[in-house]
Scaffold this active site. Structure first.
Site, PDB file in Angstrom:
ATOM      1  N   LYS A 131       1.732 -18.365   8.212  1.00 32.16           N
ATOM      2  CA  LYS A 131       0.923 -18.887   8.928  1.00 32.16           C
ATOM      3  C   LYS A 131       0.925 -17.248  10.281  1.00 32.16           C
ATOM      4  CE  LYS A 131       4.444 -19.308  13.430  1.00 32.16           C
ATOM      5  NZ  LYS A 131       4.017 -19.451  14.656  1.00 32.16           N
ATOM      6  N   ARG A 141       0.369  -1.266   0.025  1.00 30.70           N
ATOM      7  CA  ARG A 141      -0.094   0.020   0.216  1.00 30.70           C
ATOM      8  C   ARG A 141       1.005   1.341   0.150  1.00 30.70           C
ATOM      9  NH1 ARG A 141      -4.407  -1.088   4.687  1.00 30.70           N
ATOM     10  NH2 ARG A 141      -2.791  -1.261   5.730  1.00 30.70           N
ATOM     11  N   HIS A 180       5.058 -25.612  15.116  1.00 26.83           N
ATOM     12  CA  HIS A 180       5.688 -25.712  15.213  1.00 26.83           C
ATOM     13  C   HIS A 180       6.311 -27.090  15.938  1.00 26.83           C
ATOM     14  CE1 HIS A 180       6.804 -22.027  12.858  1.00 26.83           C
ATOM     15  NE2 HIS A 180       7.221 -21.063  14.214  1.00 26.83           N
TER      16      HIS A 180
END
Length: 513
Positions: free
Chosen positions: A170, A63, A262
């Protein structure tokens, strides 16, 4: 997966990995830290290693209102400053010419026509072959809208031998329902083979080496089971706090942020059965089976086998550190956990009865990630008559993931002298000593694998959902619990007293790295 070729084996050993396929890489959210600290430095390192194709370009989407040339200069300056190793001026110049910039709002449909036009420009400049890799380095609420717009504009349609792949960062959902919903949304536009759910932890060399260590060495795999292994500890400890991200962490917590992805993935690689081959789906099949074998957590097991806690004020590297509730943008009455320790049992033939102890936390004593395999003690105390039976400690195998990647084996040896006295010795293999050091952000292998179509180290939809199924009952129980005391631990310590008691109940103790 990318193959590591030792320097001394370059001429006689296996061939170097092939270059990645020509492609245009489109990064959404390119003005963020991930791009400048990880992605662009990783691309530099791939190019330095000869693994990035000449016909390659990057389209950055963000942006920020700035001319393309200004963006190029800024990105190259960031790589020069932030790369983990030395930078090469000719590679920086090569990258600069292949950087294109598109400004716009990610929810604006018009933006995606601009992306399509920039991809044509980039592909022409790099003389590409029509392949495209889209990296969603954005907040998770943008994942589904971006993919939907890519589909509407025909940007992920594969034709002939061209491939189109999407890397999703993630967190992949914040609970089971949201993960299932996101998988369904992505499946409306993409085939599963096009989706690469990334976990940078699996890009670490030592994590990848777990499979090679286990399955290529006949010395270890025969004893990698309940007959010989007493217990397994997996530790991911951080010395930092929430680092100004209190608002995010209040919504996440250690269970969502570290355990669900993890730690569970490291557990899966440690516990999985040998795959029939290193085909990506066969490896991922075995990882899913390992997670499915985890005994479900009911109310009793949650209370008994899981500890959560928050860091309190203490000393971090000798300097005063505030408690979690004193951090900016954190609720003074917060019940969000910064530490989790848990006892996990796998109900399958290989691991029945062997506890896996997992722990992770912020503001702990040392930054370290490791897997500790503790073997059972020798069944006969042959040295009782020599008066040294108390010295016989069990063998341990330590797989260090970070910061000093390597593998160590602890065993007994006789101390020189006329009496029979035992001493613990340690055989220590360090990657840096044997293979040398290679600059790495942890993303090089994962980007390379995506460009070559190897999804072994990426998460499949069923793997993500299986992990969420395990932690969802824990999240629900903690959400409903408004009254129980939240344990604390001093910053700079190894965690709360309750975590030590978790192992003491089993007549074991945490290993302090």
């Amino acid at each position: 997966m990318a193959t590591v070729v030792p320097r001394e084996a370059e001429t006689t050993g296996p061939p170097k990995p092939r270059q990645a396929d020509p492609c245009v890489m489109v990064i959404f959210g390119a003005a963020g830290d991930l791009t400048k600290r990880k992605l662009l430095p990783a691309l530099h390192n791939l190019a330095s290693g000869g693994l990035l194709p000449e016909r390659f370009a990057v389209v950055a989407v963000a942006r920020a209102d700035m001319p393309e040339e200004v963006f190029r200069e800024k990105m190259i300056a960031d790589v020069r400053e932030l790369n983990v190793g030395a930078v090469e001026a000719d590679i920086l110049e090569w990258m600069k010419k292949r950087l294109f910039y598109v400004r716009g709002d990610l929810r604006d449909k018009a933006l995606y026509q601009g992306v399509a036009d920039a991809m044509v420009r980039a592909d022409a400049a790099a003389k590409g072959e029509g392949n495209a890799l889209f990296y969603l380095a954005t907040p998770p609420e943008y994942f589904a809208p971006i993919v939907a717009q890519l589909g509407e504009h025909g940007l992920v349609r594969e034709q002939g031998d061209d491939w189109r792949r999407v890397i999703v960062e993630k967190p992949f959902g914040h609970d089971l329902a949201s993960a299932v919903a996101l998988n369904k949304e992505l499946a409306k536009t993409l085939n599963e083979s096009q989706i690469y759910r990334i976990d940078h932890y699996l890009g670490k060399e030592t994590v990848q080496n777990l499979m090679v260590f286990r399955f290529a060495n006949s010395l270890f795999e025969p004893v990698w089971n309940r007959r010989y292994v007493d217990s397994v500890q997996i530790t991911v400890a951080e010395t930092v706090g929430v680092e100004g991200r209190g608002g995010y962490y209040e919504k996440a917590g250690a269970l969502r942020d570290m355990v669900q992805n993890h730690l569970f993935q490291v557990l899966a690689l440690t516990a999985m059965e040998p795959p029939a081959s290193f085909d990506a789906d066969m490896v991922r099949d075995e990882r899913v089976k390992a997670l499915r074998a985890i005994r479900p957590f009911d109310t009793t097991h949650i209370r008994r086998d899981i500890v959560r806690a928050q860091y309190a004020a203490g000393l971090n590297d000798g300097k005063p550190a505030p408690g979690y509730r004193e951090e900016p943008n954190v609720d003074p009455e917060s019940r969000t956990e910064t530490y989790v320790a848990m006892r996990v049992m796998l109900e399958n033939w290989r691991w029945a009865g062997v506890p896996f102890y997992l722990r992770t936390g912020k503001r702990l004593k040392k930054r370290v990630s490791e897997i500790a395999i503790q073997f059972k003690s020798a069944p006969l105390m042959l040295f009782r008559g020599a008066g040294c039976q108390d010295q016989v400690a069990p063998n341990q195998l330590i797989v260090r993931i970070q910061p000093d990647e390597g593998i160590a084996l602890r065993f007994q040896a006789k101390v020189p002298g006329p009496d029979i006295n035992l001493g613990l010795v340690r055989m220590d293999f360090k990657y840096a000593d044997y293979f040398g050091t290679t600059p790495s952000t942890g993303y090089e292998t994962l980007l390379y694998d995506c460009m070559t179509g190897d999804s072994t180290l990426f998460h499949r939809a069923d793997l993500v959902e299986t992990a969420w199924k395990i932690v969802n009952p824990i999240l629900d129980a903690w959400s409903a619990d408004k009254t129980s005391e939240m344990p604390t631990y001093a910053a700079g310590s190894w965690g709360p007293r309750e975590a030590a008691a978790l192992l003491e109940r089993d007549h074991r103790h945490w290993r302090e790295p």
